[in-house]
Design an enzyme around this catalytic site. Sequence first.
Site, PDB file in Angstrom:
ATOM      1  N   TRP A 261       0.830  -1.208   0.000  1.00 38.86           N
ATOM      2  CA  TRP A 261       0.000   0.000   0.000  1.00 38.86           C
ATOM      3  C   TRP A 261       0.863   1.255   0.000  1.00 38.86           C
ATOM      4  CZ3 TRP A 261      -3.343  -2.601  -1.930  1.00 38.86           C
ATOM      5  CH2 TRP A 261      -3.818  -3.787  -1.393  1.00 38.86           C
ATOM      6  N   ASP A 262       2.026   1.193   0.632  1.00 40.93           N
ATOM      7  CA  ASP A 262       2.971   2.302   0.516  1.00 40.93           C
ATOM      8  C   ASP A 262       3.369   2.524  -0.941  1.00 40.93           C
ATOM      9  OD1 ASP A 262       3.464   3.474   3.038  1.00 40.93           O
ATOM     10  OD2 ASP A 262       4.680   1.782   3.649  1.00 40.93           O
ATOM     11  N   LEU A 263       3.607   1.431  -1.654  1.00 42.99           N
ATOM     12  CA  LEU A 263       4.040   1.540  -3.043  1.00 42.99           C
ATOM     13  C   LEU A 263       2.922   2.091  -3.924  1.00 42.99           C
ATOM     14  CD1 LEU A 263       5.977  -1.840  -3.310  1.00 42.99           C
ATOM     15  CD2 LEU A 263       6.858   0.418  -2.708  1.00 42.99           C
TER      16      LEU A 263
END
Length: 407
Positions: free
Chosen positions: A165-167
């Site tokens: 989700w960071d990516l």
Amino acid sequence: MLPDAILKGMRIVEASAFVAAPLGGMTLAQLGAEVIRIDPLAGGLDYRRWPVTADNTSLFWCGLNKSKKSVTLDLASEEGRELAAALVTAPGPDAGILLTNFPPRAFLDYDALKARRADLIQLTITGDRHGRSAVDYTVNPRIGIPYLTGSGTPDEVCNHVLPAWDLVTGNLAALGILAAERSRRQTGAGQHVKLALEDAALAVMGHLGFLAEAQLGNQRERAGNDLFGAFGRDFLTADGQRVMIVGLTAKQWRSLCAATGLADNIDGLGKSLNLDLQQEGDRFIARAHLAALFAPWFEARTLADVASAFDAHAVCWSRYQTVRELVATDPECSLANPLFSAVVQPGVGELLAPGSPLAFSAFPRAAVQPAPRLGEHTEQVLTDVLGLSSAQLGGLIDRKIAGHSPA
């Protein structure tokens, strides 16, 4: 003569830490934007984030800040915060853009910055839509991913190491800035763009059908290393190598059956199970039976034999390898791939480093630039962007308001 980068001329100020915001900034920097990362004098929250070298240089920080400029200021002081705000709101048609994942207060307050530059674009990343803190390791449990991965019992959880989700959020941040900048070019107006990590995760879960599946009353079973909804799994070869095969599309399935010579056996299996194994869903239902058919084929062949057969039939497959093996032996992770360059990373040494995966036909692929040394561009940026004199710079450095650029 072509410009040397597609985003050349755009200036973005980044106040960030960890993955999503630094990734968004680096994505734009590697496309040619001038991205100025502002940190406290001793470095930000992620300056020593693992993995680190023997002398505690963060490979994580180096990896996510390539191609940027680094400015260090005493952000605890009013004067340091004023300098940061001045950098954000400095004039220029392609400037006035802020990317941050810190709470919108002090020099990051949108309304205060907008009062200084009416067409300001600010993209603020938060944990959830309410502004609370969240990271992948807290978002994943909330949306159910640890109950879908692995092959454990229903009451066991299985986390994973990829910060998905960071990516996703980092790349959405870059997209959001470009969309807002395009709108500003058309209307002259800036705006505050808000992006929540949890919302990015929820959106993807909806796009991929996970949410609809649950709304229809279904709880997806754990599939371990099997490909959900079709046939794909890992097998061991005669020489102990592990490979992954995928038969998702009709073409992939035909290629796999032809390469292994098991088409007749598979047809017979389908009839005995009353399943049409040309259908991907039926292949998933029959996955254990199919695995029992394929396993002896792999066990009787070395990796070289498997590779020869599969490549001859264009099978979708891969060999399992460690990251060390990838770096040491795989030509796709080498200078043979134009994605990579050899860079001298300060504090680390020479490294193989990736640039942008985007390849534009009208622009040459930009050479990869290493991450800066902390504070490397402080004096240059304060001079070029804010027009400070040598005497003013010297005073700021002497009073420890601004960092001294490393020799």
